[in-house]
Design a protein around this motif. Structure first.
Motif, mmCIF file in Angstrom:
data_model
loop_
_atom_site.group_PDB
_atom_site.id
_atom_site.type_symbol
_atom_site.label_atom_id
_atom_site.label_comp_id
_atom_site.label_asym_id
_atom_site.label_seq_id
_atom_site.Cartn_x
_atom_site.Cartn_y
_atom_site.Cartn_z
ATOM 1 N N PHE A 32 74.235 49.413 52.030
ATOM 2 C CA PHE A 32 73.319 50.333 52.281
ATOM 3 C C PHE A 32 72.168 49.321 52.836
ATOM 4 C CE2 PHE A 32 69.518 53.026 50.786
ATOM 5 C CZ PHE A 32 69.930 54.081 51.597
ATOM 6 N N GLY A 212 65.868 50.264 48.676
ATOM 7 C CA GLY A 212 65.721 51.946 48.634
ATOM 8 C C GLY A 212 65.612 52.541 49.900
ATOM 9 N N PHE A 213 65.011 52.154 50.812
ATOM 10 C CA PHE A 213 64.719 52.488 52.014
ATOM 11 C C PHE A 213 64.778 51.604 53.271
ATOM 12 C CE2 PHE A 213 62.276 54.952 48.803
ATOM 13 C CZ PHE A 213 62.682 56.390 49.007
ATOM 14 N N VAL A 258 65.118 55.569 42.335
ATOM 15 C CA VAL A 258 65.329 56.068 43.598
ATOM 16 C C VAL A 258 66.888 55.829 43.766
ATOM 17 C CG1 VAL A 258 64.995 55.044 46.029
ATOM 18 C CG2 VAL A 258 63.162 55.003 44.485
ATOM 19 N N PHE A 259 67.632 55.070 43.296
ATOM 20 C CA PHE A 259 69.068 54.829 43.537
ATOM 21 C C PHE A 259 69.875 55.968 43.178
ATOM 22 C CE2 PHE A 259 68.800 50.186 44.485
ATOM 23 C CZ PHE A 259 68.888 50.097 45.813
ATOM 24 N N SER A 261 68.351 58.935 42.602
ATOM 25 C CA SER A 261 68.260 60.221 43.188
ATOM 26 C C SER A 261 68.675 60.265 44.707
ATOM 27 C CB SER A 261 66.670 60.002 43.611
ATOM 28 O OG SER A 261 65.774 60.244 42.449
ATOM 29 N N GLN A 262 69.268 58.868 45.118
ATOM 30 C CA GLN A 262 70.172 58.980 46.321
ATOM 31 C C GLN A 262 71.628 59.076 46.137
ATOM 32 O OE1 GLN A 262 68.544 55.213 47.544
ATOM 33 N NE2 GLN A 262 67.127 56.198 49.300
ATOM 34 N N ILE A 264 73.516 56.771 44.516
ATOM 35 C CA ILE A 264 73.954 55.330 44.840
ATOM 36 C C ILE A 264 74.314 54.630 43.323
ATOM 37 C CG2 ILE A 264 73.674 53.016 45.714
ATOM 38 C CD1 ILE A 264 71.821 54.376 48.020
ATOM 39 N N ASP A 285 62.090 61.752 42.714
ATOM 40 C CA ASP A 285 63.286 62.578 43.326
ATOM 41 C C ASP A 285 62.721 63.439 44.498
ATOM 42 O OD1 ASP A 285 65.930 63.324 43.303
ATOM 43 O OD2 ASP A 285 65.162 65.394 42.750
ATOM 44 N N VAL A 288 62.233 60.919 47.619
ATOM 45 C CA VAL A 288 63.475 60.750 48.309
ATOM 46 C C VAL A 288 64.056 61.974 49.162
ATOM 47 C CG1 VAL A 288 66.129 60.319 47.814
ATOM 48 C CG2 VAL A 288 64.131 58.947 46.542
ATOM 49 N N LYS A 289 63.740 63.188 48.646
ATOM 50 C CA LYS A 289 64.332 64.339 49.311
ATOM 51 C C LYS A 289 63.416 64.389 50.442
ATOM 52 C CE LYS A 289 66.164 66.876 45.209
ATOM 53 N NZ LYS A 289 65.798 68.027 44.359
ATOM 54 N N ASN A 292 64.504 61.823 53.162
ATOM 55 C CA ASN A 292 65.738 62.122 53.691
ATOM 56 C C ASN A 292 65.651 63.290 54.583
ATOM 57 O OD1 ASN A 292 67.025 60.098 52.210
ATOM 58 N ND2 ASN A 292 67.726 61.383 50.465
#
Length: 295
Positions: A32, A212-213, A258-259, A261-262, A264, A285, A288-289, A292
């Motif tokens: 990632f 995470g990003f 974060v991971f 929520s993704q 991962i 969460d 993150v949404k 995305n």
């Protein structure tokens, strides 16, 4: 050390719900980061929950990252302790051939004087077969490595090539930037002030949120290095709320949420750390949404 300019990420160690290392999740995190444009990876830093890993587990983490990376990005290995002799022994016995540099934290708990910090890193510099990145993080070590000590080391030892400066003090970072040797790199260790340090002349960041990003954060640093200030701050303000959130209840509990929520990895951490609470998990969460949706 051009390979250390830009965004490095201090990788987490993902755990399964039974607290064993999740090597498949670690591979996903490495990939990632690579796919997101990160410039280099830091293995076994503080964010890796290094303090709770056994020697055998550390080897598993190292080999998993080397395998997953497959030569794609430079690797930096965390080699630090508050026992100087222990660091020296590791440097003498560990195979460092896969790594571009080591990241070595200023001694914690002992609270050495500036001369003690200098002598600690002098011994490391004289032993290490690869370049050394100093790591100053007073919030964890209970002592601040002053610019005068950093500059002394940077001047006297050619293999002391950089510092990860995580004092959270922009004035201190700027003093380093003003007085450093030409090729010595000042790398931010604080995500929130990474962009200002870059704009003041810093070389980049070793980041937590960057894993995470990776796309958004590494682009911010590249824009900053290229003096595209307005565009860089647009990226900064996109992520700034989440930077606060991931450290609100401790690192790496926040970035592990974060991971989760993704999709991962799990958000499992080892005691004495605990997961973020449900309220913070919900805010992360939602963030993150939102990101995305904008991607």
């Amino acid at each position: 050390m051009q390979s250390l300019i830009g965004t490095g990420v201090a990788l987490v160690t993902p755990f399964k719900q039974d607290f064993s290392i999740d090597t498949e999740a670690l591979k996903r995190i490495v990939n990632f980061s690579i796919d997101g444009g990160i410039e280099y990876l830091v293995v076994l830093g503080t964010t890796a929950e290094n303090a709770t890993l056994s020697p055998a587990e550390k080897e598993i983490v190292i080999q998993t990252v080397i395998e997953a990376n497959n030569g794609a990005l430079p690797l930096v290995l965390g080699v630090g302790d508050n026992n100087t002799a222990k660091v020296i022994e590791e440097l003498k016995t560990r195979d460092l051939s896969a790594f571009a540099a080591i990241l070595s934290v200023s001694p914690y708990y002992n609270k050495p004087t500036q001369e003690g910090i200098y002598q600690h890193f002098k011994a490391i510099a004289e032993t290490s077969p690869i370049p050394v990145i100093l790591y100053n993080v007073p919030g964890r070590t209970a002592s601040n490595m002053l610019p005068s000590t950093v500059l002394r080391l940077a001047t006297e030892f050619k293999n002391v090539v950089a510092i990860k400066e995580a004092a959270g003090d922009l004035v201190q970072a700027m003093q380093l930037l003003k007085d450093k040797p030409k090729d010595f790199l000042v790398i931010s260790g604080d995500d929130m002030i990474a962009l200002p340090i870059v704009l003041a002349g810093g070389a980049g960041v070793i980041s937590v949120i960057g894993q995470g990003f990776p796309k958004e954060f590494s682009e911010m640093i590249r824009l900053g290095l290229n003096r595209k200030v307005d565009e860089a701050f647009k990226c900064h303000y996109l992520l700034s709320d989440c930077i606060d959130m991931i450290f609100e209840q401790g690192n790496p509990a926040g970035i592990k949420q974060v991971f989760l929520s993704q999709g991962i990895s799990e958000n499992t951490v080892r005691l004495p750390l605990v997961k973020v609470d449900d309220e913070l998990a919900g805010r992360i969460d939602q963030f993150v949404k939102k990101v995305n949706k904008q991607a």
